[in-house]
Design a protein around this motif. Structure first.
Motif, mmCIF file in Angstrom:
data_model
loop_
_atom_site.group_PDB
_atom_site.id
_atom_site.type_symbol
_atom_site.label_atom_id
_atom_site.label_comp_id
_atom_site.label_asym_id
_atom_site.label_seq_id
_atom_site.Cartn_x
_atom_site.Cartn_y
_atom_site.Cartn_z
ATOM 1 N N ASP A 1 -6.195 -27.391 -37.900
ATOM 2 C CA ASP A 1 -6.589 -27.425 -36.485
ATOM 3 C C ASP A 1 -6.105 -26.172 -35.763
ATOM 4 N N PRO A 2 -6.592 -25.002 -36.136
ATOM 5 C CA PRO A 2 -6.051 -23.741 -35.618
ATOM 6 C C PRO A 2 -6.370 -23.493 -34.153
ATOM 7 N N PHE A 3 -5.626 -22.568 -33.579
ATOM 8 C CA PHE A 3 -5.880 -22.047 -32.244
ATOM 9 C C PHE A 3 -6.713 -20.772 -32.357
ATOM 10 N N LEU A 4 -7.434 -20.461 -31.278
ATOM 11 C CA LEU A 4 -8.027 -19.148 -31.120
ATOM 12 C C LEU A 4 -7.106 -18.352 -30.207
ATOM 13 N N HIS A 5 -6.521 -17.291 -30.748
ATOM 14 C CA HIS A 5 -5.606 -16.427 -29.990
ATOM 15 C C HIS A 5 -6.394 -15.218 -29.499
ATOM 16 N N VAL A 6 -6.430 -15.015 -28.185
ATOM 17 C CA VAL A 6 -7.185 -13.908 -27.605
ATOM 18 C C VAL A 6 -6.235 -12.992 -26.847
ATOM 19 N N SER A 7 -6.285 -11.692 -27.174
ATOM 20 C CA SER A 7 -5.495 -10.678 -26.467
ATOM 21 C C SER A 7 -6.426 -9.864 -25.581
ATOM 22 N N LEU A 8 -6.097 -9.787 -24.290
ATOM 23 C CA LEU A 8 -6.927 -9.067 -23.335
ATOM 24 C C LEU A 8 -6.128 -7.938 -22.693
ATOM 25 N N ALA A 9 -6.757 -6.771 -22.565
ATOM 26 C CA ALA A 9 -6.194 -5.674 -21.792
ATOM 27 C C ALA A 9 -6.599 -5.856 -20.331
ATOM 28 N N LYS A 10 -5.850 -5.235 -19.441
ATOM 29 C CA LYS A 10 -6.128 -5.379 -18.011
ATOM 30 C C LYS A 10 -7.595 -5.066 -17.709
ATOM 31 N N GLY A 11 -8.243 -5.954 -16.973
ATOM 32 C CA GLY A 11 -9.632 -5.785 -16.598
ATOM 33 C C GLY A 11 -10.616 -6.448 -17.546
ATOM 34 N N GLU A 12 -10.178 -6.831 -18.743
ATOM 35 C CA GLU A 12 -11.063 -7.488 -19.693
ATOM 36 C C GLU A 12 -11.172 -8.977 -19.384
ATOM 37 N N LYS A 13 -12.270 -9.598 -19.828
ATOM 38 C CA LYS A 13 -12.465 -11.016 -19.581
ATOM 39 C C LYS A 13 -13.268 -11.661 -20.701
ATOM 40 N N ILE A 14 -13.103 -12.956 -20.809
ATOM 41 C CA ILE A 14 -13.842 -13.769 -21.770
ATOM 42 C C ILE A 14 -14.332 -15.017 -21.048
ATOM 43 N N TYR A 15 -15.197 -15.764 -21.707
ATOM 44 C CA TYR A 15 -15.535 -17.090 -21.193
ATOM 45 C C TYR A 15 -15.506 -18.065 -22.348
ATOM 46 N N CYS A 16 -15.236 -19.323 -22.034
ATOM 47 C CA CYS A 16 -15.067 -20.329 -23.078
ATOM 48 C C CYS A 16 -15.553 -21.680 -22.574
ATOM 49 N N GLU A 17 -15.662 -22.614 -23.501
ATOM 50 C CA GLU A 17 -16.108 -23.953 -23.150
ATOM 51 C C GLU A 17 -15.082 -24.615 -22.250
ATOM 52 N N SER A 18 -15.533 -25.507 -21.384
ATOM 53 C CA SER A 18 -14.651 -26.205 -20.455
ATOM 54 C C SER A 18 -13.538 -26.915 -21.211
ATOM 55 N N ASN A 19 -12.323 -26.820 -20.696
ATOM 56 C CA ASN A 19 -11.122 -27.458 -21.259
ATOM 57 C C ASN A 19 -10.649 -26.822 -22.561
ATOM 58 N N ALA A 20 -11.166 -25.647 -22.922
ATOM 59 C CA ALA A 20 -10.725 -24.989 -24.150
ATOM 60 C C ALA A 20 -9.357 -24.330 -23.996
ATOM 61 N N MET A 21 -8.994 -23.919 -22.775
ATOM 62 C CA MET A 21 -7.741 -23.203 -22.577
ATOM 63 C C MET A 21 -6.539 -24.115 -22.804
ATOM 64 N N VAL A 22 -5.631 -23.657 -23.685
ATOM 65 C CA VAL A 22 -4.393 -24.381 -23.970
ATOM 66 C C VAL A 22 -3.225 -23.709 -23.271
ATOM 67 N N MET A 23 -3.134 -22.379 -23.373
ATOM 68 C CA MET A 23 -2.051 -21.602 -22.776
ATOM 69 C C MET A 23 -2.574 -20.233 -22.395
ATOM 70 N N MET A 24 -2.053 -19.682 -21.301
ATOM 71 C CA MET A 24 -2.337 -18.290 -20.978
ATOM 72 C C MET A 24 -1.145 -17.694 -20.252
ATOM 73 N N GLU A 25 -0.963 -16.398 -20.438
ATOM 74 C CA GLU A 25 0.124 -15.704 -19.763
ATOM 75 C C GLU A 25 -0.239 -15.458 -18.313
ATOM 76 N N THR A 26 0.777 -15.218 -17.497
ATOM 77 C CA THR A 26 0.581 -15.192 -16.040
ATOM 78 C C THR A 26 -0.221 -13.990 -15.557
ATOM 79 N N ASN A 27 -0.408 -12.964 -16.392
ATOM 80 C CA ASN A 27 -1.269 -11.848 -15.995
ATOM 81 C C ASN A 27 -2.742 -12.235 -16.007
ATOM 82 N N LEU A 28 -3.058 -13.370 -16.623
ATOM 83 C CA LEU A 28 -4.437 -13.819 -16.722
ATOM 84 C C LEU A 28 -4.773 -14.796 -15.607
ATOM 85 N N GLU A 29 -6.043 -14.823 -15.247
ATOM 86 C CA GLU A 29 -6.518 -15.737 -14.203
ATOM 87 C C GLU A 29 -7.675 -16.563 -14.745
ATOM 88 N N LEU A 30 -7.660 -17.856 -14.463
ATOM 89 C CA LEU A 30 -8.665 -18.790 -14.957
ATOM 90 C C LEU A 30 -9.526 -19.288 -13.808
#
Length: 231
Positions: free
Chosen positions: A11-40
Motif C-alpha cells: 500500500d505505497p505512498f506517492l511522494h511528490v517533490s515540488l520546487a517553488k511555483g510548481e503545482k500538481i492536482y490529485c483526486e479528492s482526499n488523496a493528500m496524506v501529508m504536505m509541508e507548510t510551504n505547500l498550499e492545498l
C-alpha cells in the motif's frame, strides 16, 4: 517539473517533490501529508463542464485537490482510495486511456480529456458509459490499481483479452473492443448465457502495439463478496 516517486512496498505512498511555483492536482482526499510551504485548494479543473464530464467518465470527484509550492520548495505524500500498487507514467510522446478510479495525481502539464466511445463500448464498459478519459499534454501521471499491478505488452498478432475490471490504463495507440465473452461466436444470446454461467463477465480485447497496466483484484467482485458475508 514536480518529481513523482513511489515509496513503500505494501500500500505505497506517492511522494511528490515540488520546487517553488510548481503545482500538481490529485483526486479528492488523496493528500496524506504536505509541508507548510505547500498550499492545498479544491478546484474544478477545466471548469464546470470539464469537471462534470470527468465525474461521469472516470468516477472522479467533482472537485480535485490542487497542491502548489507557494512559499518555497516542499514535499507531499498522496495515497489512493483503494489498497494496492501505484505506477508513475510519463505522458507526452505517449498518451493513455484511464479506467474508472485509477487516477491518483498528475503534474500541471497533464490534462485529462473526455471523449466519446463507440456505442458498443459505451453500453458494456465500466468506463463512464458513452465517455472515457484520455490524457493530453506532458508531464507525470500516477495511477493505482486494486491489489498488485503488472504491465502487459501487446504486439501485432498477439492480441490479448482482459477482464474489464482488472484494466487500469492502456496506451491510446491500442485498438480495443468490449465483449461479453472470450468466444468468437454464439450470437448475442449465446454469449450472454455463456458470460453468466462461466462468471466471465465483460472483457476487453486489445490489438495493435502498446502496453496495458492490469491489477490483480476486482473491486466489484470484492465488494459483492464482503456484502455476502454475515455480520
Amino acid at each position: 517539473m514536480p518529481v513523482f516517486n513511489i515509496t513503500g512496498d505494501v500500500d505505497p505512498f506517492l511522494h511528490v517533490s515540488l520546487a517553488k511555483g510548481e503545482k500538481i492536482y490529485c483526486e479528492s482526499n488523496a493528500m496524506v501529508m504536505m509541508e507548510t510551504n505547500l498550499e492545498l485548494k479544491g478546484k474544478m479543473t477545466g471548469g464546470i463542464g470539464a469537471a462534470l464530464m470527468r465525474t461521469f467518465a472516470n468516477g472522479e470527484s467533482f472537485f480535485q485537490q490542487h497542491i502548489e509550492a507557494m512559499r518555497g520548495d516542499g514535499d507531499c505524500l498522496l495515497s489512493p482510495t483503494l489498497p494496492g500498487a501505484m505506477r508513475v507514467l510519463e505522458v507526452g510522446a505517449q498518451q493513455y486511456m484511464i479506467s474508472d478510479g485509477a487516477f491518483v495525481a498528475a503534474s500541471a502539464g497533464v490534462e485529462l480529456k473526455v471523449r466519446t466511445q463507440s456505442l458498443g463500448n459505451a453500453l458494456f464498459a465500466q468506463s463512464g458509459g458513452f465517455f472515457i478519459t484520455e490524457t493530453a499534454g506532458s508531464g507525470q501521471l500516477a495511477v493505482s490499481g486494486f491489489g498488485a499491478m503488472s504491465t502487459l505488452e501487446v504486439t501485432p498478432g498477439k492480441d490479448v483479452v482482459i477482464d474489464n475490471s482488472h484494466v487500469v490504463c492502456w496506451d491510446n495507440r491500442l485498438q480495443y473492443e468490449i465483449s461479453m465473452t472470450t468466444g468468437s461466436s454464439g450470437g448475442f444470446l449465446g454469449n450472454l448465457i455463456n458470460s453468466q454461467t462461466s462468471g466471465e463477465g465483460m472483457v476487453l480485447k486489445f490489438s495493435g502495439t502498446g502496453k496495458i497496466l492490469v491489477c490483480s483484484r476486482n473491486r466489484a467482485a470484492f465488494l459483492a463478496w464482503t456484502q455476502s458475508k454475515p455480520a
